[in-house]
Design an enzyme around this catalytic site. Structure first.
Site, PDB file in Angstrom:
ATOM      1  N   LYS A 217      47.023  86.499  82.703  1.00  0.00           N
ATOM      2  CA  LYS A 217      46.982  87.431  83.825  1.00  0.00           C
ATOM      3  C   LYS A 217      48.156  87.122  84.734  1.00  0.00           C
ATOM      4  CE  LYS A 217      44.231  89.085  87.675  1.00  0.00           C
ATOM      5  NZ  LYS A 217      42.905  89.166  88.293  1.00  0.00           N
TER       6      LYS A 217
ATOM      7  N   ARG B 219      43.201  96.717  94.654  1.00  0.00           N
ATOM      8  CA  ARG B 219      42.884  95.994  95.901  1.00  0.00           C
ATOM      9  C   ARG B 219      42.523  96.975  97.014  1.00  0.00           C
ATOM     10  NH1 ARG B 219      47.620  91.312  95.336  1.00  0.00           N
ATOM     11  NH2 ARG B 219      46.884  90.552  93.314  1.00  0.00           N
TER      12      ARG B 219
ATOM     13  N   LYS C 297      49.187  85.450  95.038  1.00  0.00           N
ATOM     14  CA  LYS C 297      48.354  84.789  94.026  1.00  0.00           C
ATOM     15  C   LYS C 297      49.195  84.015  93.011  1.00  0.00           C
ATOM     16  CE  LYS C 297      44.391  87.943  94.560  1.00  0.00           C
ATOM     17  NZ  LYS C 297      43.298  88.669  93.867  1.00  0.00           N
TER      18      LYS C 297
ATOM     19  N   GLU D 142      47.990  79.280  77.766  1.00  0.00           N
ATOM     20  CA  GLU D 142      46.763  79.786  78.395  1.00  0.00           C
ATOM     21  C   GLU D 142      45.768  80.275  77.329  1.00  0.00           C
ATOM     22  OE1 GLU D 142      45.571  79.744  81.293  1.00  0.00           O
ATOM     23  OE2 GLU D 142      47.170  79.538  82.764  1.00  0.00           O
TER      24      GLU D 142
ATOM     25  N   LYS E 119      46.961  90.989  80.902  1.00  0.00           N
ATOM     26  CA  LYS E 119      46.880  91.899  82.048  1.00  0.00           C
ATOM     27  C   LYS E 119      48.080  91.713  82.940  1.00  0.00           C
ATOM     28  CE  LYS E 119      44.005  92.739  86.051  1.00  0.00           C
ATOM     29  NZ  LYS E 119      42.856  92.315  86.786  1.00  0.00           N
TER      30      LYS E 119
HETATM   31  C1  PBG Z   1      40.687  90.123  90.827  1.00  0.00           C
HETATM   32  C2  PBG Z   1      41.001  91.234  89.929  1.00  0.00           C
HETATM   33  C3  PBG Z   1      42.105  92.064  90.089  1.00  0.00           C
HETATM   34  C4  PBG Z   1      42.024  93.031  89.099  1.00  0.00           C
HETATM   35  C5  PBG Z   1      40.886  92.774  88.334  1.00  0.00           C
HETATM   36  N1  PBG Z   1      40.246  91.646  88.862  1.00  0.00           N
HETATM   37  C6  PBG Z   1      43.164  92.075  91.117  1.00  0.00           C
HETATM   38  C7  PBG Z   1      43.860  90.851  91.471  1.00  0.00           C
HETATM   39  O1  PBG Z   1      43.949  89.890  90.705  1.00  0.00           O
HETATM   40  O2  PBG Z   1      44.354  90.814  92.584  1.00  0.00           O
HETATM   41  C8  PBG Z   1      43.031  94.126  88.932  1.00  0.00           C
HETATM   42  C9  PBG Z   1      42.634  95.325  88.173  1.00  0.00           C
HETATM   43  C10 PBG Z   1      43.523  96.498  88.351  1.00  0.00           C
HETATM   44  O3  PBG Z   1      44.570  96.462  89.027  1.00  0.00           O
HETATM   45  O4  PBG Z   1      43.173  97.537  87.794  1.00  0.00           O
HETATM   46  N2  PBG Z   1      40.030  89.032  90.387  1.00  0.00           N
END
Ligand code: PBG
Length: 326
Positions: free
Chosen positions: A198, A208, A220, A236, A251
């Site tokens: 991720k 968000r 992050k 990972e 992702k």
């Molecule tokens: C947070 C999380 C995020 C998404 C899924 N779970 C956002 C982030 O890491 O800030 C993003 C999903 C999307 O953008 O469609 N744990």
């Protein structure tokens, strides 16, 4: 000149039937997971401004929508909660307390649609007053103390009926920690779809907005991956594999097709890719402006993610795709 062409690739493209025969990759509703948002209240169906066609539902309207979604053949959804600020604290206690909006909704969804594969999200951000995925101490995101909270969350979700736990937090060691915690409580059949690679991405912006979960300070980057790296994705993924993950996810999807391909070539587990909110928003915005054909762009994107090697795609286009193929 008497030049004869022996090999003519165009022969396999000359009709729809020939093209269908030669088609290497397909997308089916069976490959898709539909991410959905739940919010407090009744009768709520509020559109996410940056995600046209995607709504935050209260439990009653969610159940109505799920009837439609499952009738269209979608077999898996990933539910995310939107909590108001007053429910959030440093320790994300709302994530595992009994009788919360999210946990009650999971139970109800599972009772009403027992056939549906129900995926949940494990990370602190929707419940955290800091808006981070892990616990914040002195401005740092601390790893090991977060694991305990994540495990409580995962157990609470499994108890509520989750079939697939999706740790999206990127803490080290969390897949193994959650696996052991689930097993110790008897949830050996609950699957883990790990967000393995991720990335710290700009493409999460609209999500968000949907959850009001943007980090209150900083970014992050100390836990999500550097977009420049692919070798690190192998590390990972290997850890998650060793720790017992059932699916490995990449992702976002579109700017990371090479990462999807690399994981697919190196691991026998099914690979998933998250076609994230920003990827959805770009297509919708351009289509609304008449700048491209949104339906064709959607199909091409989903196909490209499958071609790269993802078996499973989490996508906000799932319902639209299913409607097109109904
Ligand atoms: C947070 C999380 C995020 C998404 C899924 N779970 C956002 C982030 O890491 O800030 C993003 C999903 C999307 O953008 O469609 N744990």
């Amino acid at each position: 000149m008497n030049y004869s062409i022996t090999r003519r690739p165009r022969r396999n493209r000359q009709s729809a039937a020939m093209r269908a025969l030669a088609q290497e990759t397909t997308v089916s509703v069976n490959d898709l997971i539909f991410p959905m948002f739940i919010v407090e209240g009744t009768g709520v169906r509020s559109e996410v401004k940056s995600m046209p066609g995607i709504y935050r539902y209260s439990l009653d309207t969610l159940l109505e929508e799920l009837k439609e979604v499952t009738d269209l053949g979608i077999q898996c959804i990933d539910l995310f909660p939107n909590y108001s600020e007053d429910k959030k604290d440093r320790f994300a206690t709302e994530s595992y307390r009994d009788g919360t909006l999210y946990l009650d909704a999971l139970k109800k969804v599972k009772d009403t649609f027992p056939e549906l594969a129900l995926m949940t999200d494990v990370a602190m951000d929707p419940y955290s007053s800091d808006g981070h995925d892990g616990l914040v101490e002195n401005g740092q995101i601390v790893n090991d103390a977060t694991l305990e909270i994540l495990a409580k969350m995962a157990i609470a979700q499994a108890r509520a009926g989750a079939d697939i736990i999706g740790p999206s937090d990127m803490m080290d060691g969390r897949v193994g920690y959650i696996r052991q915690a689930l097993d110790a409580e008897g949830f050996t059949n609950v699957s883990i779809m790990s967000y393995s690679a991720k990335y710290a991405s700009a493409f999460y912006g609209p999500f968000r907005d949907a959850l009001d979960s943007a980090p209150r300070f900083g970014d992050k980057k100390t836990y999500q991956m550097n977009p420049a790296n692919v070798r690190e994705a192998l590390i990972e993924a290997q850890l998650d594999y060793n720790e017992g993950a059932d699916f490995l996810m990449v992702k976002p999807a579109l700017a990371y097709l090479d990462v999807i391909k690399t994981l697919d070539q190196n691991f026998d587990l099914p690979i998933a890719a998250y076609n994230v909110s920003g990827e959805y928003a770009m297509v919708k915005a351009a289509a609304q402006n008449g700048w491209l054909d949104g339906t064709r762009a959607m199909l091409e994107m989903l196909l490209s993610i499958r071609r790269a090697g993802a078996k499973v795609i989490l996508t906000y286009f799932a319902k639209e795709f299913a409607q097109l193929h109904a």
